[in-house]
Design a protein around this motif. Structure first.
Motif, PDB file in Angstrom:
ATOM      1  N   LEU A 145      10.469   0.224   0.771  1.00 15.41           N
ATOM      2  CA  LEU A 145       8.631   0.792   1.096  1.00 15.41           C
ATOM      3  C   LEU A 145       8.498   1.333  -0.626  1.00 15.41           C
ATOM      4  O   LEU A 145       7.562   1.181  -0.848  1.00 15.41           O
ATOM      5  N   ILE A 146       9.130   1.318  -1.605  1.00 12.40           N
ATOM      6  CA  ILE A 146       9.093   2.017  -2.721  1.00 12.40           C
ATOM      7  C   ILE A 146       9.289   1.039  -3.997  1.00 12.40           C
ATOM      8  O   ILE A 146       8.285   0.787  -4.689  1.00 12.40           O
ATOM      9  N   PHE A 147       9.503  -0.333  -3.581  1.00 14.05           N
ATOM     10  CA  PHE A 147       9.529  -1.901  -4.142  1.00 14.05           C
ATOM     11  C   PHE A 147       8.086  -2.634  -3.668  1.00 14.05           C
ATOM     12  O   PHE A 147       7.733  -2.945  -4.519  1.00 14.05           O
ATOM     13  N   GLY A 148       8.014  -1.480  -2.418  1.00  7.39           N
ATOM     14  CA  GLY A 148       5.998  -2.121  -1.756  1.00  7.39           C
ATOM     15  C   GLY A 148       5.399  -1.331  -2.550  1.00  7.39           C
ATOM     16  O   GLY A 148       4.578  -2.485  -2.877  1.00  7.39           O
ATOM     17  N   ALA A 363       0.297   2.516   2.423  1.00  2.57           N
ATOM     18  CA  ALA A 363      -0.340   4.160   2.461  1.00  2.57           C
ATOM     19  C   ALA A 363       0.240   4.992   1.326  1.00  2.57           C
ATOM     20  O   ALA A 363      -0.541   5.817   0.755  1.00  2.57           O
ATOM     21  N   ALA A 364       1.988   4.708   1.134  1.00  2.00           N
ATOM     22  CA  ALA A 364       2.397   5.608   0.329  1.00  2.00           C
ATOM     23  C   ALA A 364       1.571   5.622  -0.829  1.00  2.00           C
ATOM     24  O   ALA A 364       1.366   6.179  -1.735  1.00  2.00           O
ATOM     25  N   LEU A 365       1.456   4.213  -1.064  1.00  2.00           N
ATOM     26  CA  LEU A 365       0.477   3.743  -2.759  1.00  2.00           C
ATOM     27  C   LEU A 365      -0.894   4.892  -2.445  1.00  2.00           C
ATOM     28  O   LEU A 365      -0.595   5.126  -4.237  1.00  2.00           O
ATOM     29  N   ILE A 366      -1.175   4.985  -1.734  1.00  3.95           N
ATOM     30  CA  ILE A 366      -2.731   5.558  -2.021  1.00  3.95           C
ATOM     31  C   ILE A 366      -2.268   6.857  -1.818  1.00  3.95           C
ATOM     32  O   ILE A 366      -3.170   7.765  -2.333  1.00  3.95           O
ATOM     33  N   GLY A 368       0.502   8.274  -3.079  1.00  4.97           N
ATOM     34  CA  GLY A 368       0.827   8.789  -3.878  1.00  4.97           C
ATOM     35  C   GLY A 368      -0.465   8.978  -4.987  1.00  4.97           C
ATOM     36  O   GLY A 368      -0.032   8.685  -6.969  1.00  4.97           O
ATOM     37  N   ARG A 369      -1.675   8.647  -4.906  1.00  8.51           N
ATOM     38  CA  ARG A 369      -2.745   8.036  -5.964  1.00  8.51           C
ATOM     39  C   ARG A 369      -2.419   7.077  -7.253  1.00  8.51           C
ATOM     40  O   ARG A 369      -2.796   7.748  -8.435  1.00  8.51           O
ATOM     41  N   TRP A 370      -2.036   5.603  -6.590  1.00  6.47           N
ATOM     42  CA  TRP A 370      -2.012   5.380  -7.391  1.00  6.47           C
ATOM     43  C   TRP A 370      -0.740   5.803  -8.783  1.00  6.47           C
ATOM     44  O   TRP A 370      -1.329   4.783  -9.759  1.00  6.47           O
ATOM     45  N   HIS A 371       0.080   6.669  -8.400  1.00 11.91           N
ATOM     46  CA  HIS A 371       1.279   6.889  -9.499  1.00 11.91           C
ATOM     47  C   HIS A 371       2.770   6.457  -9.602  1.00 11.91           C
ATOM     48  O   HIS A 371       2.922   6.892  -8.475  1.00 11.91           O
ATOM     49  N   PRO A 372       3.289   5.460 -10.205  1.00 15.98           N
ATOM     50  CA  PRO A 372       4.295   5.084  -9.486  1.00 15.98           C
ATOM     51  C   PRO A 372       5.571   6.535  -9.516  1.00 15.98           C
ATOM     52  O   PRO A 372       5.977   6.824  -7.941  1.00 15.98           O
ATOM     53  N   VAL A 373       5.398   7.570  -9.467  1.00 15.57           N
ATOM     54  CA  VAL A 373       6.781   8.939  -9.545  1.00 15.57           C
ATOM     55  C   VAL A 373       6.077   9.297  -8.137  1.00 15.57           C
ATOM     56  O   VAL A 373       6.318   9.253  -6.979  1.00 15.57           O
ATOM     57  N   TYR A 374       4.405   9.853  -7.958  1.00 16.26           N
ATOM     58  CA  TYR A 374       3.755  10.183  -7.058  1.00 16.26           C
ATOM     59  C   TYR A 374       4.291   9.444  -5.832  1.00 16.26           C
ATOM     60  O   TYR A 374       4.587   9.323  -4.532  1.00 16.26           O
ATOM     61  N   ALA A 375       4.141   7.915  -5.779  1.00 22.59           N
ATOM     62  CA  ALA A 375       4.055   6.405  -4.635  1.00 22.59           C
ATOM     63  C   ALA A 375       5.074   6.391  -3.903  1.00 22.59           C
ATOM     64  O   ALA A 375       6.020   6.513  -3.512  1.00 22.59           O
ATOM     65  N   THR A 376       5.987   7.313  -5.342  1.00 26.09           N
ATOM     66  CA  THR A 376       8.172   7.054  -4.723  1.00 26.09           C
ATOM     67  C   THR A 376       7.984   8.229  -3.536  1.00 26.09           C
ATOM     68  O   THR A 376       8.770   8.491  -2.877  1.00 26.09           O
ATOM     69  N   LEU A 377       7.752   9.349  -4.479  1.00 23.10           N
ATOM     70  CA  LEU A 377       7.506  10.833  -3.766  1.00 23.10           C
ATOM     71  C   LEU A 377       7.404  10.282  -2.089  1.00 23.10           C
ATOM     72  O   LEU A 377       7.856  10.597  -1.190  1.00 23.10           O
ATOM     73  N   ALA A 378       6.295  10.119  -1.598  1.00 26.37           N
ATOM     74  CA  ALA A 378       5.101   9.092  -0.683  1.00 26.37           C
ATOM     75  C   ALA A 378       5.856   8.389   0.093  1.00 26.37           C
ATOM     76  O   ALA A 378       6.074   8.540   1.286  1.00 26.37           O
ATOM     77  N   ALA A 379       6.656   7.942  -0.738  1.00 26.51           N
ATOM     78  CA  ALA A 379       8.058   6.457   0.147  1.00 26.51           C
ATOM     79  C   ALA A 379       8.864   7.411   0.964  1.00 26.51           C
ATOM     80  O   ALA A 379       9.276   7.128   2.010  1.00 26.51           O
ATOM     81  N   THR A 412       1.352   8.248   8.306  1.00 23.19           N
ATOM     82  CA  THR A 412       0.389   7.021   7.264  1.00 23.19           C
ATOM     83  C   THR A 412      -1.012   7.351   7.280  1.00 23.19           C
ATOM     84  O   THR A 412      -1.997   7.368   6.787  1.00 23.19           O
ATOM     85  N   ILE A 413      -1.544   7.477   8.328  1.00 24.56           N
ATOM     86  CA  ILE A 413      -2.768   7.357   8.756  1.00 24.56           C
ATOM     87  C   ILE A 413      -3.678   8.550   8.061  1.00 24.56           C
ATOM     88  O   ILE A 413      -5.020   8.390   8.010  1.00 24.56           O
ATOM     89  N   LEU A 414      -2.741   9.665   8.499  1.00 22.76           N
ATOM     90  CA  LEU A 414      -3.105  11.019   7.360  1.00 22.76           C
ATOM     91  C   LEU A 414      -3.999  11.017   6.088  1.00 22.76           C
ATOM     92  O   LEU A 414      -4.437  11.184   5.521  1.00 22.76           O
ATOM     93  N   ALA A 415      -2.540  10.212   5.753  1.00 27.45           N
ATOM     94  CA  ALA A 415      -2.488   9.384   4.014  1.00 27.45           C
ATOM     95  C   ALA A 415      -3.461   8.971   3.487  1.00 27.45           C
ATOM     96  O   ALA A 415      -4.577   9.316   2.644  1.00 27.45           O
ATOM     97  N   VAL A 416      -4.398   7.905   4.875  1.00 33.93           N
ATOM     98  CA  VAL A 416      -5.151   6.369   4.503  1.00 33.93           C
ATOM     99  C   VAL A 416      -6.308   7.462   4.779  1.00 33.93           C
ATOM    100  O   VAL A 416      -7.583   7.084   4.116  1.00 33.93           O
TER     101      VAL A 416
END
Length: 436
Positions: A145-148, A363-366, A368-379, A412-416
């Protein structure tokens, strides 16, 4: 010097534009979501917890010489305290939203950690929760998920919406299994996965950048194409000689490295310092990408093209060329993540084995607001939600397993849908650039 007459948009008074911006960007979704999850902790995890129950959190792990006594917590009292803290954060969220201010991202992270801890305590009522196992399992599930999400980050930051993450992961999984099985070398399998991911991204780049086809449509079509192609090759090629083409022995998978001394630290040691090669590669990818994105010329150019391609073009940046090569880089990252499914986990390929992980990574990217660290935490949050189903069955909690299986997709639905707060992607994402 010739004076430039400002456009109608530029003549809008500063105060008026600011007020309009506040009116259009203010959203009550996040505070409402905080209120819901706070009430869930207070009522379900707290007041409805078994009376007199206690939760035992086991911090130990096999192979770690340092041992600690289990952490025993009163289930109801612990969750009531956490619920009160979450309710306080919710009140702050409502006040800041009413004032037109954003809630800092770190507050959302703290809220999420406390909520997750309350859930662990609730599940562990009158049972023993192996915390180290839970965290290491979460990390394993979260790695692809993090790689994605990092792949999606690179592509969307440069202005190309990457719905094709699912196809890139699946292509990487298939190719790594095929090459890894034939050669017995996991690193050749990794190289094949990277090339496969880049090939999938090449299709996305050509159709979306060169032929200006709608990017979301192209991404969906690519996913269907890769699913159909891998299913056909699996049935028509791999199954004919699965021993040679689709069987990876344990010693032919990614090697595991335990860092001396550090791997002996309880909880943290097995989690961070005793992992396979692909997990360490993920540990390196996130900080390197974060630094490169915000501290290097490459990152500045990438973000400029994704936010304002016309302005980037005027200063000499070749917009479409920059987009093309970074979309290929996006595919390389996702392809590497896809190799985890085969060379890092199962040891063989099966049909549609990514099971929608590419969409969850998006969805993790969204989230995490398109930020690498926050997207990683979301994943990691999504990975934790997936791992909970196994934990519930292990401890015998009175929670339907079907409900636990729904959690990653509910999140995922809540995030998107934007219930995690406003997420504004790159301004030019999804918009083809045609030089005037």
């Amino acid at each position: 010097m010739t004076a430039v007459t400002p456009s109608t948009e530029e003549q809008i008074p500063v105060g008026a534009s600011t007020k309009a911006e506040v009116r259009t960007t203010r959203s009550w979704k996040a505070p409402i979501a905080y209120a819901f999850f706070s009430a869930l902790v207070l009522v379900v995890f707290g007041l409805l917890a078994p009376a007199g129950a206690s939760s035992t959190i086991d911090l130990n792990s096999d192979g770690v010489p340092i041992k600690f006594d289990p952490l025993v917590l009163p289930t109801m009292v612990t969750n009531l305290v956490i619920g009160v803290i979450l309710a306080g954060i919710t009140v702050v969220a409502f006040l800041r939203t009413a004032a037109g201010a954003k809630l800092p991202m770190w507050v959302m992270v703290v809220f999420g950690i406390l909520w997750v801890w309350a859930l662990i305590v609730f599940i562990g009522a009158n049972a023993n929760v192996p915390l180290t196992w839970l965290l290491t399992g979460t990390l394993a599930i979260s790695t692809p998920l993090i790689f994605g999400s990092m792949a999606g980050l690179v592509s969307e930051r440069v202005g190309v919406v990457n719905i094709a993450i699912e196809g890139q992961l699946l292509a990487g999984a298939f190719t790594s299994a095929l090459i890894g099985s034939m050669t017995g070398n996991p690193f050749l399998g990794l190289l094949g996965a990277i090339l496969a991911g880049m090939l999938v991204s090449l299709i996305l780049a050509v159709f979306s950048i060169r032929y200006l086809v709608e990017q979301v449509v192209v991404g969906v079509v690519i996913n269907m194409l890769v699913i159909g192609l891998t299913n056909f090759l699996y049935s028509g090629v791999m199954t004919r000689d699965s021993g040679f083409l689709n069987t990876i022995a344990q010693d032919e998978k990614y090697p595991r490295f335990a860092i001396p001394l550090l791997s002996d630290i309880p909880v943290i040691g097995p989690l961070l310092f005793d992992n396979t090669f692909i997990v360490y590669l993920m540990f390196i990818t996130v900080p390197v990408l974060t630094f490169a994105l915000f501290k290097t010329r490459w990152g500045l150019r990438l973000r400029a093209v994704g936010e304002h391609p016309k302005a980037a073009d005027t200063v000499g940046i070749k917009v479409n060329k920059t987009r093309f090569w970074n979309v290929l880089l996006s595919g390389a990252i996702a392809g590497a993540g896809g190799s985890f499914f085969t060379l890092g986990s199962v040891g063989s390929f099966s049909q549609e084995m990514t099971s929608g992980q590419g969409y969850i990574a998006l969805a993790a990217l969204i989230f995490g607001r398109w930020h690498p660290v926050y997207a990683t935490l979301a994943a990691l949050l999504f990975g934790f939600a997936s791992n909970l189903k196994t934990l519930v069955s292990q401890v015998g909690a009175n929670i339907p397993p079907e409900f636990m299986a729904m959690i990653p997709y509910i999140v995922t639905i809540l995030a998107v849908a934007g219930f995690v707060g406003q997420s504004r992607g790159p301004a030019a994402a999804g918009k083809p650039y045609v030089k005037a």
